[in-house]
Enzyme design. Structure first.
Site, short mmCIF file in Angstrom:
data_model
loop_
_atom_site.label_atom_id
_atom_site.label_comp_id
_atom_site.label_asym_id
_atom_site.label_seq_id
_atom_site.Cartn_x
_atom_site.Cartn_y
_atom_site.Cartn_z
N SER A 68 -50.16 -46.45 22.78
CA SER A 68 -49.99 -45.12 23.13
C SER A 68 -49.89 -45.43 24.79
CB SER A 68 -51.07 -44.19 22.80
OG SER A 68 -50.88 -43.28 23.22
N LEU A 114 -47.53 -26.96 18.22
CA LEU A 114 -46.28 -27.32 18.09
C LEU A 114 -46.00 -28.56 17.17
CD1 LEU A 114 -45.12 -26.95 21.91
CD2 LEU A 114 -44.93 -25.35 19.81
N GLU A 160 -51.03 -36.67 6.01
CA GLU A 160 -51.87 -35.71 6.66
C GLU A 160 -52.79 -35.06 5.72
OE1 GLU A 160 -51.05 -34.59 9.95
OE2 GLU A 160 -53.00 -33.14 9.98
N ASP A 191 -44.22 -28.24 8.76
CA ASP A 191 -44.42 -28.85 10.14
C ASP A 191 -43.54 -30.22 9.89
OD1 ASP A 191 -45.92 -26.95 10.68
OD2 ASP A 191 -47.61 -28.21 11.20
#
Ligand code: GLA
Length: 387
Positions: A68, A124, A159, A171
């Site tokens: 990451s 978001l 999820e 989403d």
């Protein structure tokens, strides 16, 4: 070229060699229709220009090696033994591998670099973006031939099951199906959808980030779902045909109210009213009636704050300030709640003045400068570079 794509490629080359492809998946806004997706209602999201980029390539062994860029951390494990990691960012990638493998799509080993500019915890949907980018990239890399809707459903399942948040479909759907300058009206029961342009010569959409990270959100979110399910179970005793809050009307709730817990009644009332509001709000937008649309945004906020109880003092403050500004015609908290952003509909020429005013007021009350992001509606998930 976009700096984030460059980063995703550069860090990949630095650690693993040449990536096979780079996928971009965006975050999302939702104009109206909050907490309606898991009640089989309607939502009106759009994908934005903030996004997650995943560069990826296959390995000869069964290892998964991830880096990451934003956390400056490596993850290493085996695709043959997926388990929850203490590195929370890696879990969104692992969740996808897990769901794919359980559905019979064997993932070999792979390397991936994750880079993004969606503010985390801002409502978001940065996590859905990582999930969508990962499943899209693995689908290309290993040739699974999954269509977009199947990938959306699997990302939602990832999820729900691996991360443990019982989110609805909005989403992942918005990140995967978004189109530049278009909002998407999605029926979360039939999964039929249509696009229409969000165009106004007079008003802009503006996000104000309270910078309260919604840490409570996951557990409270799941509790709201349970409340809705309890409401449906109760309503079914009177109206056997009601299988979700999509089927209920305020009259049904009133009728069943004498034996329905007041809290559950309020939760259900918000959802039932919001589902109707989205349908009407879509018509407002199609007619270009932004004033009426904006009023509905305020009503949504009131419902989320007072009936559904997913707001917080900071979000209420931001919406209250916006309501008192003469050039703001709509504002509400957005997403799951308990922090993150408000979405505001603001006269174009008043943007700078509004941002200054709300920033000063918020700083004075909470000691934190909020962030302001003008919204650009951009493309959904896609390969942005392949070798
Ligand atoms: C989160 C969930 C979505 C949706 C919203 C609330 O973003 O992931 O599925 O329920 O909250 O509208």
């Amino acid at each position: 070229m976009n700096l984030l794509i460059q980063d995703a490629g550069r860090y990949y080359r630095e650690h693993f060699g040449e990536p096979t492809l780079i996928v971009r998946s965006p975050g999302r806004i939702n104009l109206i229709g909050e907490h309606t997706d898991y009640n089989e209602g309607f939502v009106l999201p759009a994908s934005i220009d903030n996004a997650v980029y995943v560069s990826i390539g296959a390995r000869v062994d069964d290892q998964i090696q991830l880096f990451s860029v934003d956390y400056k951390e490596f993850y290493k494990g085996s695709s043959a033994a997926i388990s929850v990691s203490l590195q929370s960012w890696a879990n969104y990638v692992l969740a996808i591998v897990d769901v794919l493998q359980k559905a019979g799509y064997h993932c070999g080993g792979f390397n991936a670099v994750v880079r993004g500019d969606i503010p985390i915890g801002a409502g978001l949907s940065s996590s859905a973006a990582v999930e969508c980018a990962t499943i899209f990239a693995l689908n290309e890399l290993f040739g699974f031939k999954l269509d977009r809707m199947s990938m959306v459903k699997m990302a939602q399942q990832a999820e729900n099951e691996f991360i443990g948040v019982r989110c609805g479909i909005m989403d992942q759907f918005a990140s995967m199906f978004g189109k530049a300058n278009q909002v998407i009206e999605l029926d979360c029961r039939s999964l039929s959808y249509n696009y229409f342009p969000f165009e106004s010569a007079e008003y802009d959409l503006l996000l104000i980030n309270s910078r309260v990270k919604h840490s409570l959100a996951d557990s409270e979110y799941n509790l709201r779902r349970l409340d809705c399910e309890a409401g449906v179970a109760h309503l079914q005793r009177f109206y056997p045909n009601i299988t979700s809050l999509r089927d209920a009307r305020p009259e049904h709730l009133q009728q069943a109210f004498h034996s329905l817990d007041e809290k559950i009644f309020q939760r259900c009332l918000y959802v039932v009213e919001e589902i109707t509001r989205v349908k009407e709000a879509c018509e407002d937008l199609k007619l270009g009636d932004f004033i009426t649309f904006g009023k509905k945004m305020f009503s949504t906020h009131k419902g989320l704050s007072e009936l559904y109880n997913v707001s917080c003092p900071e979000l209420d403050f931001l919406v209250h300030f916006a309501a008192g500004h003469k050039d703001v015609i709509g504002a509400r908290m957005m997403g799951g709640g308990f922090g993150g952003c408000t979405l505001n509909l603001v006269k174009k020429e008043a943007l700078a003045d509004f941002i200054t005013g709300i920033s000063e007021a918020y700083l004075e009350s909470y000691g934190v400068l909020p962030e302001a992001y003008p919204v650009t509606i951009d493309e959904g998930t896609a390969v942005v570079r392949s070798s």
